[in-house]
Design a protein around this motif. Structure first.
Motif, PDB file in Angstrom:
ATOM      1  N   PHE A  19       0.127   3.895  -7.534  1.00  0.00           N
ATOM      2  CA  PHE A  19       0.323   2.677  -6.879  1.00  0.00           C
ATOM      3  C   PHE A  19      -0.768   1.595  -7.325  1.00  0.00           C
ATOM      4  CE2 PHE A  19       1.534   5.723  -3.326  1.00  0.00           C
ATOM      5  CZ  PHE A  19       2.735   5.160  -3.397  1.00  0.00           C
ATOM      6  N   ILE A  20      -0.248   0.273  -7.643  1.00  0.00           N
ATOM      7  CA  ILE A  20      -1.048  -0.775  -8.162  1.00  0.00           C
ATOM      8  C   ILE A  20      -1.730  -1.552  -6.811  1.00  0.00           C
ATOM      9  CG2 ILE A  20      -1.141  -2.762  -9.632  1.00  0.00           C
ATOM     10  CD1 ILE A  20      -0.499  -0.154 -10.991  1.00  0.00           C
ATOM     11  N   GLU A  21      -0.808  -2.107  -5.874  1.00  0.00           N
ATOM     12  CA  GLU A  21      -1.257  -2.916  -4.850  1.00  0.00           C
ATOM     13  C   GLU A  21      -0.221  -2.422  -3.675  1.00  0.00           C
ATOM     14  OE1 GLU A  21      -2.519  -6.674  -5.140  1.00  0.00           O
ATOM     15  OE2 GLU A  21      -3.778  -6.302  -6.909  1.00  0.00           O
ATOM     16  N   LYS A  22      -0.624  -2.442  -2.414  1.00  0.00           N
ATOM     17  CA  LYS A  22       0.314  -2.417  -1.393  1.00  0.00           C
ATOM     18  C   LYS A  22       0.224  -3.389  -0.479  1.00  0.00           C
ATOM     19  CE  LYS A  22       0.258   2.647  -0.938  1.00  0.00           C
ATOM     20  NZ  LYS A  22      -0.176   3.918  -0.369  1.00  0.00           N
ATOM     21  N   LYS A  23       1.198  -3.756   0.252  1.00  0.00           N
ATOM     22  CA  LYS A  23       1.232  -4.803   1.163  1.00  0.00           C
ATOM     23  C   LYS A  23       0.854  -6.285   0.619  1.00  0.00           C
ATOM     24  CE  LYS A  23       0.631  -1.711   4.971  1.00  0.00           C
ATOM     25  NZ  LYS A  23      -0.235  -1.509   6.467  1.00  0.00           N
ATOM     26  N   VAL A  24       1.320  -6.571  -0.556  1.00  0.00           N
ATOM     27  CA  VAL A  24       1.215  -7.939  -1.189  1.00  0.00           C
ATOM     28  C   VAL A  24       2.583  -8.875  -0.868  1.00  0.00           C
ATOM     29  CG1 VAL A  24      -0.053  -6.744  -2.987  1.00  0.00           C
ATOM     30  CG2 VAL A  24       2.178  -7.282  -3.474  1.00  0.00           C
ATOM     31  N   ASP A  25       2.283 -10.128  -1.044  1.00  0.00           N
ATOM     32  CA  ASP A  25       3.421 -11.049  -0.564  1.00  0.00           C
ATOM     33  C   ASP A  25       3.985 -11.151  -1.793  1.00  0.00           C
ATOM     34  OD1 ASP A  25       1.833 -12.786  -2.144  1.00  0.00           O
ATOM     35  OD2 ASP A  25       1.233 -13.909  -0.885  1.00  0.00           O
ATOM     36  N   GLU A  26       5.309 -12.056  -1.721  1.00  0.00           N
ATOM     37  CA  GLU A  26       5.999 -12.230  -2.781  1.00  0.00           C
ATOM     38  C   GLU A  26       5.448 -12.612  -4.087  1.00  0.00           C
ATOM     39  OE1 GLU A  26      10.941 -13.530  -3.591  1.00  0.00           O
ATOM     40  OE2 GLU A  26       9.769 -13.922  -1.622  1.00  0.00           O
TER      41      GLU A  26
END
Length: 109
Positions: A19-26
């Motif tokens: 996982f790089i990042e979770k719960k990111v915007d578009e």
């Protein structure tokens, strides 16, 4: 999820991922996808479940390389920008397009 020291991994569907990042915007999803693909990584994206329809769509960004640690890659200056410069922490965090100074700030601009 900013840069942290932990190597976070798991699965998206049947695919094992880092996982790089979770719960990111578009916008963040697109930035990370372009940057990581430019550096030779296969990127896997997953839409997060929304609590209700009014909430913005958020995403999880991951790569298939189980040995990749984004914190190590950024601080060891192993990633390249689309125009060939080395990625700094501020560039990764999208606070600037500048890639200098490095993660240590020695007072020089």
């Amino acid at each position: 999820m900013a840069l942290g020291g932990k190597h976070l991994f798991g699965s998206i569907g049947e695919q094992r991922v880092t996982f790089i990042e979770k719960k990111v915007d578009e916008n963040r999803k697109d930035f990370l996808k372009k940057l990581l693909e430019h550096n030779g990584f296969e990127v896997i994206l997953e839409e997060e479940n929304k609590a209700n329809e009014e909430d913005p769509q958020l995403y999880t960004v991951a790569v298939t390389d189980m040995t990749f640690n984004p914190t190590v890659a950024v601080f060891e200056r192993k990633l390249k920008t689309l125009d060939g410069r080395k990625v700094s922490q501020d560039y990764w965090n999208q606070t600037t397009d500048e890639t200098k100074p490095q993660y240590w700030n020695n007072g020089e601009k």
